[in-house]
Enzyme design. Structure first.
Site, PDB file in Angstrom:
ATOM      1  N   LYS A  48       0.993  -1.511  -0.085  1.00  0.00           N
ATOM      2  CA  LYS A  48       0.012  -0.013   0.068  1.00  0.00           C
ATOM      3  C   LYS A  48       0.824   1.444   0.371  1.00  0.00           C
ATOM      4  CE  LYS A  48       0.129   0.107   4.965  1.00  0.00           C
ATOM      5  NZ  LYS A  48      -1.008   0.167   6.178  1.00  0.00           N
TER       6      LYS A  48
ATOM      7  N   TYR B 290      17.509  29.777   6.881  1.00  0.00           N
ATOM      8  CA  TYR B 290      15.806  30.226   7.010  1.00  0.00           C
ATOM      9  C   TYR B 290      16.554  30.940   8.670  1.00  0.00           C
ATOM     10  CZ  TYR B 290      14.068  30.210   2.335  1.00  0.00           C
ATOM     11  OH  TYR B 290      13.450  30.185   0.918  1.00  0.00           O
TER      12      TYR B 290
ATOM     13  N   MET C  60      12.786  24.457   1.060  1.00  0.00           N
ATOM     14  CA  MET C  60      12.045  23.661   0.246  1.00  0.00           C
ATOM     15  C   MET C  60      13.221  22.369  -1.137  1.00  0.00           C
ATOM     16  SD  MET C  60       8.873  24.362  -2.032  1.00  0.00           S
ATOM     17  CE  MET C  60       7.923  24.346  -1.156  1.00  0.00           C
TER      18      MET C  60
END
Length: 360
Positions: free
Chosen positions: A35, A255, A303
């Site tokens: 799955k 950041y 990101m």
């Protein structure tokens, strides 16, 4: 050519781990759980590689099962979450899917269904996890109703364990006792063992085991377990260094300026970030390997990139290989530093990261 981030999937390792599960549960059959795109490893590729060995495959829902059939997988496929609407039942019959059943209304859906062939049902008991399942006091009656239906072939009795990864869990003992009491007098196969129960609760192997996480080489335990130490790593998440800067004491990285250098620091910028599925919660100190040398993340994961400390490493340059987890670094250790579990790391690796398959 192009960005170096990739997930290297070792298919023979997955097969080895499936065979290990079966060897631990001698005499039992095993549903290979694929799955969630085989926990991020690629369901169709994994299923094709395992099909000669696998007794059956396990998926969450009919959409995942249809994807396997479209890829040419012939073995039975168990819908672990069951069916949601009555119109799925003819497809289940036609495609040789097996389905779990966890609420009384589903019995009536089967009773009213016009099926081309009887279906196999895995009758799920809520033995104490309180997520899905028939209550123990209604279990025998539900079994009798199902076994009397012409639309039903074999019924397997199943349950799911909440705390099997805790070896001293009294809750697991309670679930075992609840299940055993509720199935007295029912002559049908049992399936209780997930990965941790397969590895550490031999009394629960019964007729069918359901190895999931263990197939992909990660231990479900927070402590050392001998059987789990035999698992082989199946996914290596890797990339490379794309820039190197020297930062002075008092200067910050990334950041939010959350990491401030206490010494002159060689900072490597690495081409992977949370957009690839590498956890943003992997804070400063989370281990990585660069050119086979252990170091750690500094600053926040962004990101597309993250930064690592290269100060004490030898022979590192732009293009040096970086392993985020894999054969050198356990995904369990990365998960612990990230405040999560291996399941979320594996399944979180995004489609942006190419899967590269090793078949021999």
């Amino acid at each position: 050519m192009g960005r170096a981030a990739r997930a290297v999937i070792n298919l023979p390792a997955i097969l080895n781990n499936y065979r290990l599960a079966k060897s631990l549960a001698a005499g039992a059959k095993a549903v290979a759980v694929v799955k969630a795109d085989a926990y991020g490893h690629g369901a169709t590729r994994v299923a094709r590689f395992l099909e000669a060995d696998a007794d059956a495959f396990g998926v969450a829902c009919i959409e995942e099962a249809m994807e396997l059939r479209a890829a040419g997988i012939k073995k039975p496929i168990l819908l672990l979450e069951g069916f949601f609407t009555a119109d799925e039942l003819p497809v289940i019959a036609e495609q040789n899917f097996w389905t779990s059943l966890h609420r009384a209304e589903q019995v009536e859906m089967i009773r009213n269904a016009d099926l081309s062939t009887p279906i196999n049902v895995w009758l799920k008991m809520d033995s104490g996890m309180h997520r899905l399942g028939i209550e123990p006091e209604h279990f025998a009656d539900t079994y009798q109703q199902l076994s009397s239906l012409s639309q039903v072939n074999e019924v397997v009795l199943m349950s799911h364990l909440a705390c099997a990864d805790e070896l001293d869990s009294s809750h697991t003992r309670h679930q075992i006792d609840t299940f055993n009491s509720a199935v007295i007098g029912i002559d049908a196969p049992h399936s209780i063992a997930n990965s941790p129960a397969t590895l550490a609760w031999p009394e629960l192997h019964r007729d069918w085991i359901r190895p999931g996480l263990m197939m992909y080489g990660a231990s479900p335990f927070s402590e050392s377990v001998e059987t789990a130490s035999q698992l082989q790593c199946a996914m290596t998440l890797e990339t490379e260094v794309i820039a190197i800067h020297t930062i002075q004491p008092g200067e910050s990285v990334g950041y939010g300026a959350t990491f401030t250098c206490e010494r002159t620091t060689k900072v490597g910028t690495v081409a992977i970030g949370y957009g690839d599925g590498y956890s943003r919660h992997a804070g400063s100190g989370t281990p990585v390997f660069v050119n086979g040398q252990r170091t750690h993340i500094i600053g926040r994961v962004s990101m597309d990139m993250c930064t690592v400390d290269l100060t004490d490493l030898q022979d590192v340059s732009v293009g040096s290989r970086v392993e985020l987890w894999g054969s050198e670094l356990s995904v369990n250790e990365v998960a612990e530093h990230s405040g999560t579990i291996p399941y979320t790391l594996f399944t979180g690796v995004t489609k942006r990261v190419p899967r590269v398959y090793i078949e021999s």
